[in-house]
Enzyme design. Structure first.
Site, PDB file in Angstrom:
ATOM      1  N   GLY A 176     -15.460  35.303 -25.990  1.00  0.00           N
ATOM      2  CA  GLY A 176     -16.471  35.869 -26.911  1.00  0.00           C
ATOM      3  C   GLY A 176     -15.724  36.572 -28.126  1.00  0.00           C
ATOM      4  N   ASP A 217     -17.060  32.718 -13.623  1.00  0.00           N
ATOM      5  CA  ASP A 217     -18.542  33.107 -13.922  1.00  0.00           C
ATOM      6  C   ASP A 217     -18.648  34.550 -13.216  1.00  0.00           C
ATOM      7  OD1 ASP A 217     -21.101  33.668 -13.696  1.00  0.00           O
ATOM      8  OD2 ASP A 217     -21.691  31.676 -12.923  1.00  0.00           O
ATOM      9  N   THR A 221     -25.589  38.501 -24.527  1.00  0.00           N
ATOM     10  CA  THR A 221     -25.562  39.486 -25.630  1.00  0.00           C
ATOM     11  C   THR A 221     -26.744  38.963 -26.194  1.00  0.00           C
ATOM     12  OG1 THR A 221     -24.011  37.991 -26.783  1.00  0.00           O
ATOM     13  CG2 THR A 221     -23.233  40.015 -25.528  1.00  0.00           C
ATOM     14  N   THR A 254     -23.337  49.444 -24.487  1.00  0.00           N
ATOM     15  CA  THR A 254     -24.221  49.533 -25.776  1.00  0.00           C
ATOM     16  C   THR A 254     -24.931  50.463 -26.306  1.00  0.00           C
ATOM     17  OG1 THR A 254     -25.848  48.168 -26.883  1.00  0.00           O
ATOM     18  CG2 THR A 254     -25.953  48.237 -24.579  1.00  0.00           C
ATOM     19  N   ASP A 255     -24.831  50.894 -27.316  1.00  0.00           N
ATOM     20  CA  ASP A 255     -25.876  52.141 -28.009  1.00  0.00           C
ATOM     21  C   ASP A 255     -27.530  51.734 -27.636  1.00  0.00           C
ATOM     22  OD1 ASP A 255     -25.906  49.681 -29.561  1.00  0.00           O
ATOM     23  OD2 ASP A 255     -26.715  50.500 -31.249  1.00  0.00           O
ATOM     24  N   TYR A 300     -32.286  43.801 -22.532  1.00  0.00           N
ATOM     25  CA  TYR A 300     -30.878  44.001 -22.896  1.00  0.00           C
ATOM     26  C   TYR A 300     -30.411  45.444 -22.492  1.00  0.00           C
ATOM     27  CZ  TYR A 300     -26.359  43.995 -25.372  1.00  0.00           C
ATOM     28  OH  TYR A 300     -25.028  44.204 -25.642  1.00  0.00           O
ATOM     29  N   TRP A 308     -23.226  47.632 -32.760  1.00  0.00           N
ATOM     30  CA  TRP A 308     -23.267  46.755 -33.846  1.00  0.00           C
ATOM     31  C   TRP A 308     -22.060  46.064 -34.492  1.00  0.00           C
ATOM     32  CZ3 TRP A 308     -26.803  49.074 -38.468  1.00  0.00           C
ATOM     33  CH2 TRP A 308     -28.085  49.505 -38.156  1.00  0.00           C
TER      34      TRP A 308
HETATM   35  N1  LIG Z   1     -22.066  42.282 -30.335  1.00  0.00           N
HETATM   36  C1  LIG Z   1     -22.366  43.556 -30.346  1.00  0.00           C
HETATM   37  O1  LIG Z   1     -23.045  43.950 -31.554  1.00  0.00           O
HETATM   38  C2  LIG Z   1     -22.359  44.512 -29.139  1.00  0.00           C
HETATM   39  C3  LIG Z   1     -22.742  45.622 -29.256  1.00  0.00           C
HETATM   40  C4  LIG Z   1     -22.559  46.510 -28.381  1.00  0.00           C
HETATM   41  C5  LIG Z   1     -21.826  46.378 -27.054  1.00  0.00           C
HETATM   42  N2  LIG Z   1     -21.529  45.090 -27.095  1.00  0.00           N
HETATM   43  C6  LIG Z   1     -20.700  44.572 -25.672  1.00  0.00           C
HETATM   44  O2  LIG Z   1     -19.666  44.156 -26.098  1.00  0.00           O
HETATM   45  C7  LIG Z   1     -19.374  43.239 -25.001  1.00  0.00           C
HETATM   46  C8  LIG Z   1     -18.757  42.089 -25.876  1.00  0.00           C
HETATM   47  O3  LIG Z   1     -19.614  41.448 -26.845  1.00  0.00           O
HETATM   48  P1  LIG Z   1     -19.429  40.280 -27.621  1.00  0.00           P
HETATM   49  O4  LIG Z   1     -19.927  40.552 -29.121  1.00  0.00           O
HETATM   50  O5  LIG Z   1     -17.936  39.694 -27.725  1.00  0.00           O
HETATM   51  O6  LIG Z   1     -20.256  39.237 -27.197  1.00  0.00           O
HETATM   52  P2  LIG Z   1     -20.093  37.409 -27.082  1.00  0.00           P
HETATM   53  O7  LIG Z   1     -19.446  36.974 -28.543  1.00  0.00           O
HETATM   54  O8  LIG Z   1     -21.572  37.158 -26.659  1.00  0.00           O
HETATM   55  O9  LIG Z   1     -19.272  37.195 -25.828  1.00  0.00           O
HETATM   56  C9  LIG Z   1     -19.833  37.437 -24.383  1.00  0.00           C
HETATM   57  C10 LIG Z   1     -18.876  36.440 -23.580  1.00  0.00           C
HETATM   58  O10 LIG Z   1     -19.480  36.177 -22.218  1.00  0.00           O
HETATM   59  C11 LIG Z   1     -19.486  35.028 -21.879  1.00  0.00           C
HETATM   60  N3  LIG Z   1     -20.387  35.096 -20.662  1.00  0.00           N
HETATM   61  C12 LIG Z   1     -21.878  35.110 -20.755  1.00  0.00           C
HETATM   62  N4  LIG Z   1     -22.282  34.825 -19.418  1.00  0.00           N
HETATM   63  C13 LIG Z   1     -20.921  34.720 -18.680  1.00  0.00           C
HETATM   64  C14 LIG Z   1     -20.730  34.297 -17.281  1.00  0.00           C
HETATM   65  N5  LIG Z   1     -21.771  34.621 -16.307  1.00  0.00           N
HETATM   66  N6  LIG Z   1     -19.515  34.514 -16.907  1.00  0.00           N
HETATM   67  C15 LIG Z   1     -18.520  34.685 -17.851  1.00  0.00           C
HETATM   68  N7  LIG Z   1     -18.795  34.782 -18.862  1.00  0.00           N
HETATM   69  C16 LIG Z   1     -19.986  34.765 -19.464  1.00  0.00           C
HETATM   70  C17 LIG Z   1     -19.859  34.260 -23.182  1.00  0.00           C
HETATM   71  O11 LIG Z   1     -19.953  32.920 -22.804  1.00  0.00           O
HETATM   72  P3  LIG Z   1     -20.849  32.026 -23.361  1.00  0.00           P
HETATM   73  O12 LIG Z   1     -20.850  32.003 -25.104  1.00  0.00           O
HETATM   74  O13 LIG Z   1     -20.591  30.710 -22.845  1.00  0.00           O
HETATM   75  O14 LIG Z   1     -22.412  32.451 -22.932  1.00  0.00           O
HETATM   76  C18 LIG Z   1     -19.201  34.827 -24.048  1.00  0.00           C
HETATM   77  O15 LIG Z   1     -17.939  34.051 -24.286  1.00  0.00           O
HETATM   78  C19 LIG Z   1     -20.427  42.787 -24.265  1.00  0.00           C
HETATM   79  O16 LIG Z   1     -20.413  43.751 -23.175  1.00  0.00           O
HETATM   80  C20 LIG Z   1     -21.455  43.427 -25.057  1.00  0.00           C
HETATM   81  O17 LIG Z   1     -22.836  43.861 -24.562  1.00  0.00           O
HETATM   82  C21 LIG Z   1     -21.656  44.043 -28.018  1.00  0.00           C
END
Ligand SMILES: NC(=O)c1ccc[n+]([C@@H]2O[C@H](COP(=O)([O-])OP(=O)(O)OC[C@H]3O[C@@H](n4cnc5c(N)ncnc54)[C@H](OP(=O)(O)O)[C@@H]3O)[C@@H](O)[C@H]2O)c1
Length: 291
Positions: free
Chosen positions: A10, A36, A62, A101-102, A125, A150
Site C-alpha cells: 500500500g 491475508d 481504505t 483514522t480521523d 469505514y 488525509w
Molecule cells: N489514505 C488515507 O488517507 C488514510 C488516512 C487515515 C488513515 N489511514 C490508514 O492508514 C493505513 C494505510 O493506508 P494506505 O493509505 O497505505 O492504504 P492503501 O494504499 O489502500 O494500502 C492498504 C493495503 O492493504 C492491503 N489489503 C487490503 N485488504 C487486505 C487483506 N485482507 N490482507 C492483506 N492486505 C490487505 C491493500 O491491498 P489491495 O490494494 O490489494 O487491496 C493495500 O495494499 C490504513 O490502516 C488506513 O486505514 C489512511
C-alpha cells in the site's frame, strides 16, 4: 529490532518500509498476496518464523465510499484484521502498531480532537476502523494505535495526484469546501511511526502534519505549488467550491476532523512539519517534478 509489516503493497507502506530500514530495523514486508490479514493463520505462521519485536499493521480496506456498500468486507478487513495482527504479535511476545483514522470522529465540533475525545464515526469505514482499534487493544497490552488523516504519498492513489491529473486533462475541478482536516505526508508519518517504535510507550496517538485546510484549500495549494515547481507549465484552472451535499458521495465524512497531536509531541519531543512544507517536498520528489 525486527519488524513485520502487513499491507506492504500500500501507499503508507511505500514510505514506512524504507523508513524502518533506514532506522536500522530488520523488516519482513507482507503484501496481501503473502498474508491475508483476515486469516489469523497467515499472520501467525510468518510471525512464528520471523519472531518480530513489532508487527506494524497497515493492511486495510481504505475505499471509504465502497465500504458503505461492502460492509461485511469492511468489518472483516478493518475490524478483524488489526485484531489478528495484534493476536499474532501477542503470540510471539511482540508489540503491535495499528493505523487508524480521523474518521472515527463525527467532526461536529470545531476543535482539534484529542485521543480521549468522544468518538462517533459517521460511516462504515470509520466504524470498521474503530472496531479494529478495539480489537487490537483487547488482545495485546503492548499496542500503539496511530490515528492519522488525509494521507498523501507515492505508491498509491491520493488526492494530490488526482488533482494534478485532472488539471492536466483540462477537466473542471469542483472540490468540497466544508470538510476541514490536516493533509499528512506518508513520509513524515513514517518517521513519526519510527519514533514511536523507539519509545515503546504504548497507547493511542494522533499523528498528522501541522496546519489545517479544507479539501478546496488543499486543491488550490497543490495547483499553486505545482505551478511554481514546473515554472508555470500547468494550466491554471479555477477550482470551484462545492458542498459535501452537492458532491453526494455514498459515505458521510466529518466536517472538522483535525487531530490534536500534543500527546505525540509530549512523548517524542517532536513535531511534524506544516502540511504546506510536506506538499512541497512531495511535489519536488515526484518523477515528473522536473518535466
Ligand atoms: N489514505 C488515507 O488517507 C488514510 C488516512 C487515515 C488513515 N489511514 C490508514 O492508514 C493505513 C494505510 O493506508 P494506505 O493509505 O497505505 O492504504 P492503501 O494504499 O489502500 O494500502 C492498504 C493495503 O492493504 C492491503 N489489503 C487490503 N485488504 C487486505 C487483506 N485482507 N490482507 C492483506 N492486505 C490487505 C491493500 O491491498 P489491495 O490494494 O490489494 O487491496 C493495500 O495494499 C490504513 O490502516 C488506513 O486505514 C489512511
Amino acid at each position: 529490532m525486527k519488524v513485520l509489516v502487513t499491507g506492504a503493497g500500500g501507499m503508507l507502506a511505500h514510505a514506512v518500509l524504507p523508513a524502518l530500514a533506514a532506522a536500522g530495523h530488520e523488516v519482513l514486508p507482507l503484501a496481501r498476496a503473502q498474508a491475508d490479514v483476515t486469516r489469523l493463520a497467515q499472520l501467525l505462521e510468518p510471525a512464528r518464523a520471523f519472531r518480530p519485536d513489532w508487527i506494524v499493521h497497515l493492511a486495510a480496506f481504505t475505499n471509504v465510499d465502497l465500504c458503505e456498500s461492502e460492509q461485511e468486507r469492511a468489518f472483516i478487513v478493518n475490524g478483524l484484521g488489526p485484531r489478528n495482527a495484534s493476536l499474532a504479535a501477542a503470540e510471539v511476545g511482540a508489540a503491535v502498531m495499528a493505523l487508524s483514522t480521523d474518521y472515527v470522529f463525527d467532526g461536529a465540533t470545531q476543535a482539534p480532537r484529542r485521543e480521549h475525545d468522544p468518538i462517533g464515526p459517521l460511516g462504515v469505514y470509520g466504524r470498521s476502523k474503530l472496531a479494529g482499534e478495539r480489537g487490537a487493544r483487547e488482545v495485546n497490552v503492548r499496542h500503539v494505535i496511530v490515528r492519522t488523516s488525509w494521507l498523501f504519498g507515492a505508491g498509491g492513489r491520493n488526492f494530490v495526484d488526482t488533482i494534478l491529473a485532472r488539471a492536466r486533462a483540462g477537466e473542471p475541478l469542483r472540490v468540497v469546501d466544508d470538510q476541514h482536516g490536516s493533509p499528512t505526508s506518508a513520509n513524515d508519518l513514517a518517521d513519526a511511526m519510527c519514533a514511536l517504535i523507539e519509545r515503546r510507550e504504548f497507547g493511542t496517538y494522533h499523528v498528522a502534519n501541522t496546519g489545517t485546510t479544507s479539501w478546496h484549500g488543499f486543491a488550490e495549494a497543490i495547483l499553486a505549488e505545482h505551478r511554481v515547481a514546473e515554472g508555470g507549465v500547468l494550466p491554471s484552472p479555477a477550482v470551484a467550491r462545492i458542498s459535501s451535499e452537492e458532491l453526494a458521495r455514498p459515505a458521510r465524512r466529518p466536517a472538522y476532523s483535525v487531530l490534536n497531536t500534543d500527546w505525540y509531541q509530549h512523548v517524542t519531543g517532536r513535531t511534524l512539519p506544516d502540511w504546506h512544507d510536506a506538499l512541497k517536498r512531495y511535489l519536488s520528489s515526484r518523477p515528473d517534478a522536473a518535466a
